[in-house]
Design a protein around this motif. Sequence first.
Motif, PDB file in Angstrom:
ATOM      1  N   VAL A   1      26.726  35.056  36.038  1.00 27.83           N
ATOM      2  CA  VAL A   1      27.316  33.885  35.380  1.00 27.83           C
ATOM      3  C   VAL A   1      28.395  34.366  34.410  1.00 27.83           C
ATOM      4  O   VAL A   1      28.085  34.851  33.324  1.00 27.83           O
ATOM      5  CB  VAL A   1      26.262  33.064  34.622  1.00 27.83           C
ATOM      6  CG1 VAL A   1      26.905  31.811  34.023  1.00 27.83           C
ATOM      7  CG2 VAL A   1      25.108  32.686  35.535  1.00 27.83           C
ATOM      8  N   PRO A   2      29.679  34.239  34.773  1.00 28.24           N
ATOM      9  CA  PRO A   2      30.746  34.735  33.895  1.00 28.24           C
ATOM     10  C   PRO A   2      30.960  33.839  32.695  1.00 28.24           C
ATOM     11  O   PRO A   2      30.546  32.674  32.677  1.00 28.24           O
ATOM     12  CB  PRO A   2      31.973  34.722  34.804  1.00 28.24           C
ATOM     13  CG  PRO A   2      31.702  33.620  35.790  1.00 28.24           C
ATOM     14  CD  PRO A   2      30.208  33.660  36.023  1.00 28.24           C
ATOM     15  N   VAL A   3      31.611  34.384  31.681  1.00 24.25           N
ATOM     16  CA  VAL A   3      32.030  33.621  30.512  1.00 24.25           C
ATOM     17  C   VAL A   3      33.556  33.566  30.531  1.00 24.25           C
ATOM     18  O   VAL A   3      34.223  34.606  30.530  1.00 24.25           O
ATOM     19  CB  VAL A   3      31.544  34.272  29.205  1.00 24.25           C
ATOM     20  CG1 VAL A   3      32.035  33.475  27.999  1.00 24.25           C
ATOM     21  CG2 VAL A   3      30.021  34.371  29.196  1.00 24.25           C
ATOM     22  N   GLU A   4      34.095  32.381  30.568  1.00 25.00           N
ATOM     23  CA  GLU A   4      35.548  32.203  30.586  1.00 25.00           C
ATOM     24  C   GLU A   4      36.162  32.687  29.268  1.00 25.00           C
ATOM     25  O   GLU A   4      35.620  32.438  28.186  1.00 25.00           O
ATOM     26  CB  GLU A   4      35.903  30.738  30.798  1.00 25.00           C
ATOM     27  CG  GLU A   4      35.737  30.237  32.217  1.00 25.00           C
ATOM     28  CD  GLU A   4      36.954  30.560  33.076  1.00 25.00           C
ATOM     29  OE1 GLU A   4      37.932  31.131  32.548  1.00 25.00           O
ATOM     30  OE2 GLU A   4      36.911  30.239  34.280  1.00 25.00           O
ATOM     31  N   SER A   5      37.293  33.357  29.375  1.00 29.42           N
ATOM     32  CA  SER A   5      38.047  33.749  28.185  1.00 29.42           C
ATOM     33  C   SER A   5      39.457  34.112  28.610  1.00 29.42           C
ATOM     34  O   SER A   5      39.725  34.394  29.788  1.00 29.42           O
ATOM     35  CB  SER A   5      37.402  34.948  27.485  1.00 29.42           C
ATOM     36  OG  SER A   5      37.556  36.129  28.247  1.00 29.42           O
ATOM     37  N   ALA A   6      40.361  34.118  27.625  1.00 29.31           N
ATOM     38  CA  ALA A   6      41.741  34.530  27.910  1.00 29.31           C
ATOM     39  C   ALA A   6      41.774  35.977  28.376  1.00 29.31           C
ATOM     40  O   ALA A   6      42.560  36.344  29.260  1.00 29.31           O
ATOM     41  CB  ALA A   6      42.596  34.342  26.664  1.00 29.31           C
ATOM     42  N   ALA A   7      40.910  36.820  27.787  1.00 27.18           N
ATOM     43  CA  ALA A   7      40.880  38.231  28.166  1.00 27.18           C
ATOM     44  C   ALA A   7      40.448  38.396  29.616  1.00 27.18           C
ATOM     45  O   ALA A   7      41.069  39.148  30.387  1.00 27.18           O
ATOM     46  CB  ALA A   7      39.948  39.000  27.235  1.00 27.18           C
ATOM     47  N   ALA A   8      39.361  37.736  30.009  1.00 28.81           N
ATOM     48  CA  ALA A   8      38.867  37.871  31.376  1.00 28.81           C
ATOM     49  C   ALA A   8      39.898  37.378  32.384  1.00 28.81           C
ATOM     50  O   ALA A   8      40.134  38.025  33.420  1.00 28.81           O
ATOM     51  CB  ALA A   8      37.552  37.113  31.534  1.00 28.81           C
ATOM     52  N   ARG A   9      40.526  36.271  32.097  1.00 29.86           N
ATOM     53  CA  ARG A   9      41.527  35.727  33.013  1.00 29.86           C
ATOM     54  C   ARG A   9      42.746  36.644  33.095  1.00 29.86           C
ATOM     55  O   ARG A   9      43.324  36.853  34.167  1.00 29.86           O
ATOM     56  CB  ARG A   9      41.944  34.326  32.571  1.00 29.86           C
ATOM     57  CG  ARG A   9      40.920  33.254  32.901  1.00 29.86           C
ATOM     58  CD  ARG A   9      40.748  33.126  34.402  1.00 29.86           C
ATOM     59  NE  ARG A   9      39.755  32.113  34.767  1.00 29.86           N
ATOM     60  CZ  ARG A   9      39.355  31.899  36.025  1.00 29.86           C
ATOM     61  NH1 ARG A   9      39.838  32.627  37.009  1.00 29.86           N
ATOM     62  NH2 ARG A   9      38.450  30.974  36.276  1.00 29.86           N
ATOM     63  N   ASN A  10      43.155  37.208  31.956  1.00 28.16           N
ATOM     64  CA  ASN A  10      44.296  38.112  31.978  1.00 28.16           C
ATOM     65  C   ASN A  10      43.976  39.370  32.760  1.00 28.16           C
ATOM     66  O   ASN A  10      44.831  39.886  33.497  1.00 28.16           O
ATOM     67  CB  ASN A  10      44.718  38.470  30.557  1.00 28.16           C
ATOM     68  CG  ASN A  10      45.949  39.361  30.534  1.00 28.16           C
ATOM     69  OD1 ASN A  10      45.845  40.580  30.411  1.00 28.16           O
ATOM     70  ND2 ASN A  10      47.108  38.761  30.677  1.00 28.16           N
ATOM     71  N   LEU A  11      42.750  39.867  32.623  1.00 27.89           N
ATOM     72  CA  LEU A  11      42.363  41.051  33.380  1.00 27.89           C
ATOM     73  C   LEU A  11      42.409  40.767  34.882  1.00 27.89           C
ATOM     74  O   LEU A  11      42.882  41.614  35.662  1.00 27.89           O
ATOM     75  CB  LEU A  11      40.965  41.507  32.959  1.00 27.89           C
ATOM     76  CG  LEU A  11      40.388  42.715  33.708  1.00 27.89           C
ATOM     77  CD1 LEU A  11      41.355  43.891  33.713  1.00 27.89           C
ATOM     78  CD2 LEU A  11      39.043  43.114  33.115  1.00 27.89           C
ATOM     79  N   VAL A  12      41.939  39.622  35.285  1.00 27.71           N
ATOM     80  CA  VAL A  12      42.007  39.256  36.706  1.00 27.71           C
ATOM     81  C   VAL A  12      43.465  39.244  37.178  1.00 27.71           C
ATOM     82  O   VAL A  12      43.808  39.824  38.219  1.00 27.71           O
ATOM     83  CB  VAL A  12      41.351  37.888  36.959  1.00 27.71           C
ATOM     84  CG1 VAL A  12      41.662  37.391  38.371  1.00 27.71           C
ATOM     85  CG2 VAL A  12      39.846  37.977  36.754  1.00 27.71           C
ATOM     86  N   GLU A  13      44.332  38.598  36.412  1.00 23.08           N
ATOM     87  CA  GLU A  13      45.744  38.487  36.800  1.00 23.08           C
ATOM     88  C   GLU A  13      46.394  39.864  36.890  1.00 23.08           C
ATOM     89  O   GLU A  13      47.122  40.165  37.852  1.00 23.08           O
ATOM     90  CB  GLU A  13      46.488  37.611  35.796  1.00 23.08           C
ATOM     91  CG  GLU A  13      46.067  36.150  35.822  1.00 23.08           C
ATOM     92  CD  GLU A  13      46.666  35.357  34.659  1.00 23.08           C
ATOM     93  OE1 GLU A  13      47.529  35.924  33.946  1.00 23.08           O
ATOM     94  OE2 GLU A  13      46.281  34.188  34.474  1.00 23.08           O
ATOM     95  N   ARG A  14      46.142  40.707  35.889  1.00 22.49           N
ATOM     96  CA  ARG A  14      46.764  42.037  35.884  1.00 22.49           C
ATOM     97  C   ARG A  14      46.230  42.890  37.032  1.00 22.49           C
ATOM     98  O   ARG A  14      46.986  43.623  37.685  1.00 22.49           O
ATOM     99  CB  ARG A  14      46.512  42.738  34.557  1.00 22.49           C
ATOM    100  CG  ARG A  14      47.312  42.192  33.411  1.00 22.49           C
ATOM    101  CD  ARG A  14      47.069  42.961  32.101  1.00 22.49           C
ATOM    102  NE  ARG A  14      47.776  42.308  31.020  1.00 22.49           N
ATOM    103  CZ  ARG A  14      49.052  42.508  30.739  1.00 22.49           C
ATOM    104  NH1 ARG A  14      49.755  43.379  31.450  1.00 22.49           N
ATOM    105  NH2 ARG A  14      49.629  41.859  29.743  1.00 22.49           N
ATOM    106  N   ALA A  15      44.942  42.814  37.238  1.00 18.75           N
ATOM    107  CA  ALA A  15      44.348  43.627  38.298  1.00 18.75           C
ATOM    108  C   ALA A  15      44.872  43.217  39.665  1.00 18.75           C
ATOM    109  O   ALA A  15      45.238  44.074  40.486  1.00 18.75           O
ATOM    110  CB  ALA A  15      42.828  43.503  38.243  1.00 18.75           C
ATOM    111  N   MET A  16      44.930  41.927  39.935  1.00 21.01           N
ATOM    112  CA  MET A  16      45.370  41.469  41.243  1.00 21.01           C
ATOM    113  C   MET A  16      46.847  41.756  41.487  1.00 21.01           C
ATOM    114  O   MET A  16      47.285  41.836  42.642  1.00 21.01           O
ATOM    115  CB  MET A  16      45.078  39.977  41.412  1.00 21.01           C
ATOM    116  CG  MET A  16      43.585  39.641  41.428  1.00 21.01           C
ATOM    117  SD  MET A  16      42.633  40.621  42.637  1.00 21.01           S
ATOM    118  CE  MET A  16      43.340  40.031  44.181  1.00 21.01           C
TER     119      MET A  16
END
Length: 280
Positions: A84-99
Amino acid sequence: MVLDTDTFNEIDDQFAVVYAMKSPEQLQVEAFYAVPFHNKLSTGPQDGMEKSYQELLQIRTHLPEMSDVPIYRGSEAYLPGPDVPVESAAARNLVERAMATPDDDPLYVVAIGAITNVASAILLEPRIIEKIVVVWLGGHALHWPTAREFNLHQDLHATRTVLDCGVPLVLIPCLGVASHLQTTLSEVRDYVKDKGPIGAYLYETFENCNKDHVGYSRVIWDISAIAYLIDGSWMPNELVHSPLLSEQFRWSFDASRHFVRYVHYIQRDRVFKDLFGKLG
């Protein structure tokens, strides 16, 4: 690399941030993520994350190299359950940068706090495990009687997510490994204090961490993860099967599991010599 840090929790995060920014020949820092923490310095994980975010902004006022590096707020809570993930600006930015990262040039995710932001990003987009390498300071040495350590035990679900998902992982234990990274006020006075505004800031931070410095040393844990990327030869390591973590925070082992890279020693003097030299 990106740096995932509970910056307000301890004095070692400040040293790690500075070390990373003072190593442009080896490291390209693309973002900072504030990590939740809960102890006597915070009222809860959300407050700890916000204080870490504000501390990163404070460090930036002393360190011009940080001026163009974005800082993101991380999770306001630990994972409420498995997967169960926790939404955050950091998590979303990491996804964007990684992809957006080329397959042959991985993004290094240097984590020096609870692994909540990283685990959330992996759960939000599992494909990022093909794009990143996680370097995490967490737990204690695999032979230690307990794995219970501040970064690891705060978020059991996040820790298990990272250990179980197969992401390329460099695991740096605290007691038994990073615990070699001790220094003293006298050493910091000699080699840090007079190295400009950031040196004075780090010295003041170290001086204020304890009332009595006679016979006192402090472990600067978090610089271990930065040092690994600068020169892995300073930190002897081996491939081991990813350990299992029980609810009682004990390690166990299964030879059918995937491999992770495990650091089992740190050449303390090489790390501090490099750090002190770069401050100049």
